[in-house]
Scaffold this motif. Sequence first.
Motif, PDB file in Angstrom:
ATOM      1  N   ASP A 152      57.414  89.002  64.501  1.00  0.00           N
ATOM      2  CA  ASP A 152      56.711  88.088  63.605  1.00  0.00           C
ATOM      3  C   ASP A 152      55.774  88.831  62.674  1.00  0.00           C
ATOM      4  OD1 ASP A 152      57.771  85.885  65.057  1.00  0.00           O
ATOM      5  OD2 ASP A 152      56.137  86.038  66.505  1.00  0.00           O
ATOM      6  N   GLY A 153      55.804  88.450  61.408  1.00  0.00           N
ATOM      7  CA  GLY A 153      54.757  88.849  60.489  1.00  0.00           C
ATOM      8  C   GLY A 153      53.689  87.768  60.553  1.00  0.00           C
ATOM      9  N   HIS A 154      52.435  88.157  60.496  1.00  0.00           N
ATOM     10  CA  HIS A 154      51.374  87.157  60.541  1.00  0.00           C
ATOM     11  C   HIS A 154      50.242  87.536  59.601  1.00  0.00           C
ATOM     12  CE1 HIS A 154      50.462  90.110  63.679  1.00  0.00           C
ATOM     13  NE2 HIS A 154      49.189  89.774  63.574  1.00  0.00           N
ATOM     14  N   GLN A 155      49.492  86.517  59.176  1.00  0.00           N
ATOM     15  CA  GLN A 155      48.444  86.667  58.185  1.00  0.00           C
ATOM     16  C   GLN A 155      47.186  85.955  58.689  1.00  0.00           C
ATOM     17  OE1 GLN A 155      48.921  84.168  54.795  1.00  0.00           O
ATOM     18  NE2 GLN A 155      48.006  85.633  53.383  1.00  0.00           N
ATOM     19  N   PRO A 156      46.327  86.657  59.416  1.00  0.00           N
ATOM     20  CA  PRO A 156      45.103  86.050  59.920  1.00  0.00           C
ATOM     21  C   PRO A 156      43.995  86.036  58.868  1.00  0.00           C
ATOM     22  CG  PRO A 156      45.294  88.302  60.715  1.00  0.00           C
ATOM     23  CD  PRO A 156      46.533  88.019  59.908  1.00  0.00           C
ATOM     24  N   ARG A 157      42.907  85.335  59.199  1.00  0.00           N
ATOM     25  CA  ARG A 157      41.630  85.364  58.477  1.00  0.00           C
ATOM     26  C   ARG A 157      41.584  84.526  57.205  1.00  0.00           C
ATOM     27  NH1 ARG A 157      38.356  90.559  59.699  1.00  0.00           N
ATOM     28  NH2 ARG A 157      39.229  91.173  61.677  1.00  0.00           N
ATOM     29  N   CYS A 158      42.510  83.615  56.989  1.00  0.00           N
ATOM     30  CA  CYS A 158      42.545  82.838  55.751  1.00  0.00           C
ATOM     31  C   CYS A 158      41.622  81.619  55.821  1.00  0.00           C
ATOM     32  CB  CYS A 158      43.963  82.359  55.453  1.00  0.00           C
ATOM     33  SG  CYS A 158      45.153  83.692  55.238  1.00  0.00           S
ATOM     34  N   ILE A 159      41.013  81.298  54.692  1.00  0.00           N
ATOM     35  CA  ILE A 159      40.123  80.139  54.584  1.00  0.00           C
ATOM     36  C   ILE A 159      40.872  78.872  54.949  1.00  0.00           C
ATOM     37  CG2 ILE A 159      38.933  78.641  52.912  1.00  0.00           C
ATOM     38  CD1 ILE A 159      38.065  81.150  51.441  1.00  0.00           C
ATOM     39  N   GLY A 160      40.219  78.018  55.736  1.00  0.00           N
ATOM     40  CA  GLY A 160      40.725  76.682  56.007  1.00  0.00           C
ATOM     41  C   GLY A 160      40.215  75.752  54.931  1.00  0.00           C
ATOM     42  N   LYS A 161      39.361  74.805  55.310  1.00  0.00           N
ATOM     43  CA  LYS A 161      38.792  73.853  54.346  1.00  0.00           C
ATOM     44  C   LYS A 161      37.761  74.531  53.446  1.00  0.00           C
ATOM     45  CE  LYS A 161      39.502  70.107  57.568  1.00  0.00           C
ATOM     46  NZ  LYS A 161      38.890  69.237  58.555  1.00  0.00           N
ATOM     47  N   ALA A 162      37.036  75.486  53.976  1.00  0.00           N
ATOM     48  CA  ALA A 162      36.010  76.222  53.234  1.00  0.00           C
ATOM     49  C   ALA A 162      35.775  77.530  53.983  1.00  0.00           C
ATOM     50  CB  ALA A 162      34.720  75.405  53.174  1.00  0.00           C
ATOM     51  N   PRO A 163      35.161  78.546  53.337  1.00  0.00           N
ATOM     52  CA  PRO A 163      34.849  79.770  54.083  1.00  0.00           C
ATOM     53  C   PRO A 163      34.099  79.417  55.363  1.00  0.00           C
ATOM     54  CG  PRO A 163      34.364  80.074  51.764  1.00  0.00           C
ATOM     55  CD  PRO A 163      34.682  78.612  51.951  1.00  0.00           C
ATOM     56  N   CYS A 164      34.460  80.111  56.423  1.00  0.00           N
ATOM     57  CA  CYS A 164      33.955  79.739  57.743  1.00  0.00           C
ATOM     58  C   CYS A 164      33.722  80.995  58.570  1.00  0.00           C
ATOM     59  CB  CYS A 164      35.005  78.852  58.414  1.00  0.00           C
ATOM     60  SG  CYS A 164      34.600  78.308  60.068  1.00  0.00           S
ATOM     61  N   LYS A 165      32.619  81.016  59.304  1.00  0.00           N
ATOM     62  CA  LYS A 165      32.383  82.112  60.248  1.00  0.00           C
ATOM     63  C   LYS A 165      33.260  81.869  61.473  1.00  0.00           C
ATOM     64  CE  LYS A 165      29.048  84.784  62.729  1.00  0.00           C
ATOM     65  NZ  LYS A 165      27.721  84.935  63.256  1.00  0.00           N
ATOM     66  N   VAL A 166      33.958  82.907  61.889  1.00  0.00           N
ATOM     67  CA  VAL A 166      34.928  82.822  62.976  1.00  0.00           C
ATOM     68  C   VAL A 166      34.573  83.815  64.070  1.00  0.00           C
ATOM     69  CG1 VAL A 166      37.326  83.455  63.540  1.00  0.00           C
ATOM     70  CG2 VAL A 166      36.855  81.993  61.574  1.00  0.00           C
ATOM     71  N   LYS A 167      34.792  83.401  65.294  1.00  0.00           N
ATOM     72  CA  LYS A 167      34.812  84.324  66.425  1.00  0.00           C
ATOM     73  C   LYS A 167      36.190  84.160  67.038  1.00  0.00           C
ATOM     74  CE  LYS A 167      32.185  86.082  70.300  1.00  0.00           C
ATOM     75  NZ  LYS A 167      30.923  85.951  71.044  1.00  0.00           N
ATOM     76  N   LYS A 168      36.965  85.227  66.956  1.00  0.00           N
ATOM     77  CA  LYS A 168      38.341  85.186  67.443  1.00  0.00           C
ATOM     78  C   LYS A 168      38.523  86.235  68.520  1.00  0.00           C
ATOM     79  CE  LYS A 168      41.914  84.840  64.616  1.00  0.00           C
ATOM     80  NZ  LYS A 168      42.906  85.359  63.631  1.00  0.00           N
ATOM     81  N   ILE A 169      39.311  85.885  69.520  1.00  0.00           N
ATOM     82  CA  ILE A 169      39.671  86.815  70.585  1.00  0.00           C
ATOM     83  C   ILE A 169      41.159  87.093  70.419  1.00  0.00           C
ATOM     84  CG2 ILE A 169      39.612  87.269  73.048  1.00  0.00           C
ATOM     85  CD1 ILE A 169      36.864  86.350  71.710  1.00  0.00           C
ATOM     86  N   VAL A 170      41.498  88.342  70.139  1.00  0.00           N
ATOM     87  CA  VAL A 170      42.903  88.733  70.024  1.00  0.00           C
ATOM     88  C   VAL A 170      43.251  89.505  71.282  1.00  0.00           C
ATOM     89  CG1 VAL A 170      44.653  89.968  68.703  1.00  0.00           C
ATOM     90  CG2 VAL A 170      42.745  88.828  67.509  1.00  0.00           C
ATOM     91  N   VAL A 171      44.037  88.865  72.137  1.00  0.00           N
ATOM     92  CA  VAL A 171      44.458  89.529  73.359  1.00  0.00           C
ATOM     93  C   VAL A 171      45.767  90.258  73.057  1.00  0.00           C
ATOM     94  CG1 VAL A 171      45.101  89.280  75.790  1.00  0.00           C
ATOM     95  CG2 VAL A 171      43.354  87.786  74.802  1.00  0.00           C
ATOM     96  N   LYS A 172      45.780  91.547  73.347  1.00  0.00           N
ATOM     97  CA  LYS A 172      46.945  92.393  73.139  1.00  0.00           C
ATOM     98  C   LYS A 172      47.690  92.510  74.468  1.00  0.00           C
ATOM     99  CE  LYS A 172      46.197  93.962  68.918  1.00  0.00           C
ATOM    100  NZ  LYS A 172      47.203  93.799  67.881  1.00  0.00           N
ATOM    101  N   VAL A 173      48.956  92.085  74.455  1.00  0.00           N
ATOM    102  CA  VAL A 173      49.801  92.137  75.651  1.00  0.00           C
ATOM    103  C   VAL A 173      50.933  93.114  75.355  1.00  0.00           C
ATOM    104  CG1 VAL A 173      51.276  90.815  77.203  1.00  0.00           C
ATOM    105  CG2 VAL A 173      49.227  89.742  76.210  1.00  0.00           C
ATOM    106  N   LYS A 174      50.984  94.200  76.124  1.00  0.00           N
ATOM    107  CA  LYS A 174      51.978  95.244  75.876  1.00  0.00           C
ATOM    108  C   LYS A 174      53.389  94.715  76.079  1.00  0.00           C
ATOM    109  CE  LYS A 174      52.767 100.099  76.624  1.00  0.00           C
ATOM    110  NZ  LYS A 174      52.305 101.307  77.292  1.00  0.00           N
ATOM    111  N   VAL A 175      54.275  95.088  75.167  1.00  0.00           N
ATOM    112  CA  VAL A 175      55.680  94.727  75.264  1.00  0.00           C
ATOM    113  C   VAL A 175      56.291  95.510  76.422  1.00  0.00           C
ATOM    114  CG1 VAL A 175      57.910  94.795  74.075  1.00  0.00           C
ATOM    115  CG2 VAL A 175      55.826  94.264  72.794  1.00  0.00           C
ATOM    116  N   ASP A 176      57.092  94.846  77.251  1.00  0.00           N
ATOM    117  CA  ASP A 176      57.751  95.526  78.396  1.00  0.00           C
ATOM    118  C   ASP A 176      58.724  96.563  77.905  1.00  0.00           C
ATOM    119  OD1 ASP A 176      56.431  94.142  80.398  1.00  0.00           O
ATOM    120  OD2 ASP A 176      57.886  92.519  80.366  1.00  0.00           O
TER     121      ASP A 176
END
Length: 152
Positions: A128-152
């Motif tokens: 998958d290609g993905h594009q994080p961090r884009c404005i929703g309704k208006a600029p917003c402060k975000v706290k995001k947790i990106v959990v990295k799971v190793k591919v088998d």
Amino acid sequence: MLTTTIDHAEKYNYLGERFRKAFAFLRDTDFSVLSEGKVEIDGENIFAEVQEYVTKPENECRFESHKKYFDIQYMAEGEEYFGFIPLEELKKDTGYDETRDLEFYRFPEVNGRIHLKKGDFAVVSPDDGHQPRCIGKAPCKVKKIVVKVKVD
């Protein structure tokens, strides 16, 4: 939400032990006490990256992918639009950075997107290609947790 093509439906084990540990971390952790940075869960097999930022206009957010890890992108605070597209529909913009497990792509003419709000997550595979961090309704402060799971 998990979205993929039927060709990839059985390629990965989204219910395997690593994913169960990752979801347990997301379910059982008080993120209000975590500051930005890496959090070890199971060595290099599973770890989290705590991120804080303000969302940006879509044209300032790049499409990216990873080869070694799945992303579970969990919205702890705030909201954002999150673009996604099958990797084979993207054109490379930079070379693959093996140290960061990261490659960037040119902006596609057409792509999908979802609205992630507090408590929502998206699972992103190496296909998958993905594009994080884009404005929703208006600029917003975000706290995001990106959990990295190793591919088998």
